[in-house]
Write a protein that holds these residues in place. Sequence first.
Motif, PDB file in Angstrom:
ATOM      1  N   LEU A 118       0.832  -1.198   0.000  1.00 44.22           N
ATOM      2  CA  LEU A 118       0.000   0.000   0.000  1.00 44.22           C
ATOM      3  C   LEU A 118       0.868   1.249   0.000  1.00 44.22           C
ATOM      4  CD1 LEU A 118      -2.649  -1.032   2.685  1.00 44.22           C
ATOM      5  CD2 LEU A 118      -2.960  -0.958   0.196  1.00 44.22           C
ATOM      6  N   ASP A 119       0.311   2.314  -0.499  1.00 46.57           N
ATOM      7  CA  ASP A 119       0.976   3.606  -0.475  1.00 46.57           C
ATOM      8  C   ASP A 119       1.035   4.114   0.971  1.00 46.57           C
ATOM      9  OD1 ASP A 119       1.827   6.189  -1.797  1.00 46.57           O
ATOM     10  OD2 ASP A 119       0.070   6.829  -0.638  1.00 46.57           O
ATOM     11  N   ARG A 120       2.189   4.631   1.351  1.00 41.82           N
ATOM     12  CA  ARG A 120       2.367   5.002   2.752  1.00 41.82           C
ATOM     13  C   ARG A 120       1.391   6.098   3.208  1.00 41.82           C
ATOM     14  NH1 ARG A 120       8.173   6.499   5.111  1.00 41.82           N
ATOM     15  NH2 ARG A 120       7.995   8.315   3.771  1.00 41.82           N
ATOM     16  N   ASP A 121       1.174   7.086   2.352  1.00 43.56           N
ATOM     17  CA  ASP A 121       0.267   8.168   2.759  1.00 43.56           C
ATOM     18  C   ASP A 121      -1.136   7.624   3.012  1.00 43.56           C
ATOM     19  OD1 ASP A 121       2.304   9.949   2.627  1.00 43.56           O
ATOM     20  OD2 ASP A 121       1.870  10.563   0.551  1.00 43.56           O
ATOM     21  N   GLU A 122      -1.514   6.674   2.132  1.00 43.41           N
ATOM     22  CA  GLU A 122      -2.834   6.065   2.284  1.00 43.41           C
ATOM     23  C   GLU A 122      -2.912   5.282   3.604  1.00 43.41           C
ATOM     24  OE1 GLU A 122      -5.557   2.965  -0.347  1.00 43.41           O
ATOM     25  OE2 GLU A 122      -3.547   3.508  -1.058  1.00 43.41           O
ATOM     26  N   VAL A 123      -1.832   4.549   3.895  1.00 45.44           N
ATOM     27  CA  VAL A 123      -1.788   3.755   5.130  1.00 45.44           C
ATOM     28  C   VAL A 123      -1.894   4.660   6.346  1.00 45.44           C
ATOM     29  CG1 VAL A 123      -0.227   2.397   6.599  1.00 45.44           C
ATOM     30  CG2 VAL A 123      -0.505   1.813   4.176  1.00 45.44           C
ATOM     31  N   LEU A 124      -1.075   5.722   6.346  1.00 47.07           N
ATOM     32  CA  LEU A 124      -1.013   6.576   7.532  1.00 47.07           C
ATOM     33  C   LEU A 124      -2.261   7.443   7.681  1.00 47.07           C
ATOM     34  CD1 LEU A 124       2.776   7.471   7.460  1.00 47.07           C
ATOM     35  CD2 LEU A 124       1.626   5.874   8.981  1.00 47.07           C
ATOM     36  N   ALA A 125      -2.986   7.608   6.581  1.00 54.08           N
ATOM     37  CA  ALA A 125      -4.229   8.383   6.662  1.00 54.08           C
ATOM     38  C   ALA A 125      -5.223   7.691   7.591  1.00 54.08           C
ATOM     39  CB  ALA A 125      -4.841   8.551   5.267  1.00 54.08           C
ATOM     40  N   GLY A 126      -5.071   6.377   7.734  1.00 45.23           N
ATOM     41  CA  GLY A 126      -5.979   5.644   8.615  1.00 45.23           C
ATOM     42  C   GLY A 126      -5.504   5.595  10.061  1.00 45.23           C
ATOM     43  N   ALA A 127      -4.318   6.152  10.334  1.00 43.47           N
ATOM     44  CA  ALA A 127      -3.784   6.080  11.696  1.00 43.47           C
ATOM     45  C   ALA A 127      -4.410   7.169  12.566  1.00 43.47           C
ATOM     46  CB  ALA A 127      -2.269   6.253  11.655  1.00 43.47           C
ATOM     47  N   PRO A 128      -4.622   6.888  13.845  1.00 44.86           N
ATOM     48  CA  PRO A 128      -5.176   7.919  14.727  1.00 44.86           C
ATOM     49  C   PRO A 128      -4.237   9.117  14.874  1.00 44.86           C
ATOM     50  CG  PRO A 128      -4.616   5.911  15.968  1.00 44.86           C
ATOM     51  CD  PRO A 128      -4.415   5.606  14.526  1.00 44.86           C
ATOM     52  N   ASP A 129      -2.926   8.853  14.819  1.00 41.56           N
ATOM     53  CA  ASP A 129      -1.948   9.930  14.954  1.00 41.56           C
ATOM     54  C   ASP A 129      -0.659   9.477  14.264  1.00 41.56           C
ATOM     55  OD1 ASP A 129      -0.849  12.306  15.631  1.00 41.56           O
ATOM     56  OD2 ASP A 129      -0.971  12.010  17.811  1.00 41.56           O
ATOM     57  N   VAL A 130       0.095  10.425  13.719  1.00 45.19           N
ATOM     58  CA  VAL A 130       1.285  10.081  12.932  1.00 45.19           C
ATOM     59  C   VAL A 130       2.436  10.992  13.337  1.00 45.19           C
ATOM     60  CG1 VAL A 130       2.266  10.011  10.601  1.00 45.19           C
ATOM     61  CG2 VAL A 130      -0.113   9.321  10.962  1.00 45.19           C
TER      62      VAL A 130
END
Lengths: 487, 107
Positions: B80-92
């Motif tokens: 998966l694309d990292r931005d897409e993955v991290l978009a689902g994280a509560p905090d980055v």
Amino acid sequence: MSGVPGHDGWELVVGLEVHCELKTATKLFCGCPNSFGDEPNTNVCPVCLGLPGSLPVLNQRAVELAMAIGTALHCDIRPSTFHRKNYFYPDMPKDYQISQYDEPINADGWLELPDGARVGIVRAHLEEDTGKTTHAGASGRIHGADYSLVDYNRSGVPLVEIVSAPDLRSPAQARSYAAELRAILVATGASDGKMEEGSMRVDANVSVRRAGSSELGTRCEIKNLNSLRSLAHAVEHEAQRQVEVLESGGVVRQETRHWDEDRGATVTLRSKEEAEDYRYFLEPDLVPVVPDDGWRSAVAEALPPMPAARRRKLGALFGDEPVEPGGARSDQVATVVDLGLDELVEAAVAEGVPAALALARTANEAATDADAARRLPLVSYVALLRMEATGELTATQVKTVLADLLRDGGGDPAELARERGFEALSSEAVAAMVADAIAAHPDEWGRYRSGEDKLTGFFTGAVMKASRGQADGKAVAAELARRRAEP
Amino acid sequence: MSATEGTPAGRLTRQEVAHVAMLARLHLDDEELDRFTGQLAVILDHAADVAALDLDGVPPTSHALSLANVLRADEPRPGLDRDEVLAGAPDVEDHRFRVPRILGEAP
């Protein structure tokens, strides 16, 4: 040597659990690259992120590397299943780790240490690695951290966990086991064995008991052992700590302890009293792995020679002269095998270079850049060592030319020697220089002639100085001996 | 293994259910504890019925499908694309998932 250093009357009992990351192209259950050091969260997909609806599919290469490890460790390779080990921790986004539980792929093997002792292997099973957490905050350690950051690149990387029997009896033996296991893992092609990068991680179960007792004492598990050196240190310190607790009337608690390299001590991480309850159950998304005889023998046949066999082969080059265990020559053999430079020694000896010379140059000089040495054309290396064996070049000159060869990735050693101005001195030239030295130091010559052998060094030094290091020490010594024998 | 294994049907206690719920991070109220204790007891009854049979010589079933060696070639596939993955994280932070302070080390 066994026992607890500094404490007579106590016996040390150690078993090691070694986690080894497998050198596959992809993770255990998904096609994400298995690659150390990449940008965080770039090798991730729905499977290794534990996203709902994703399903694991087992990596065939990982299974075969696990079978190769099992074969090398003389294990039974068995039909095996996967279980879910349930726990809540952000390094595993599924909230469980897929591991092997009561039916591991490899069980009941042994490993032979270089000193001949056999250490039992209880099991060597497949499981997935976890993500990497970094604890942010003032201390950098978990206690006192304000929050944690997680990178899932490592999540799902294939691991084999190798559990030894509690057969190790000293810090040195624990170290020797880990070193030999690492050499085997590297030889199978399963691992790069890099403890400092975490691709091989060692935990030690340590307990002590009164010498002569056959009962096992309460054990502590020591984590954070980042090198073979820290393994030996930590085991020694932990054993001493336990003996001191017991001798002062205390009780050793079963717990996990963290090795603090800077303080040279182990500290409590968590007590086993908070009983672990992982509620293992069969992983419904994976079916059993059932290797048949054909698959098992294909893996066994593809297995390259193991370090013990390679050490024996190098030792055999010395013919009747035994390679004493623990001696300098045995260390050189171990170095050559560890670095995979066996072929250089064997090729040189096959072309008539004395075994001691071939081994010494390979273990001492070629080993300084083992990657380059493994790529070196054998013909260049052998030709250079022959020039030393025949006295065409001195040891010092050979070392310089070897450094050139390693730098250039090969070449004609005779040509390189000429470029360096390493003309072999003719025997006439050596004889003339020895004659000059004798003429310049008549008193010393008289003493040498009357039997003061240590003056060989004095005259050799004088000739070396006069020849600016180009004379061959052995030729000088031979000429001195010849002159002394003259009436 | 849980303390209920092998105990006769009906002996599952509310306390054991509360313990299992805690391990699974489920917060059950009193009414739910009662209800699930009853439901889980029925499931254990069924397991006890199976355990009561003479199963000598019957190999344990490890999977509902009689398949083995379902394997995948060791070939990388794009993730998966990292931005897409991290978009689902509560905090980055620093391209990594930022999670609350963790008590205790990983098991």
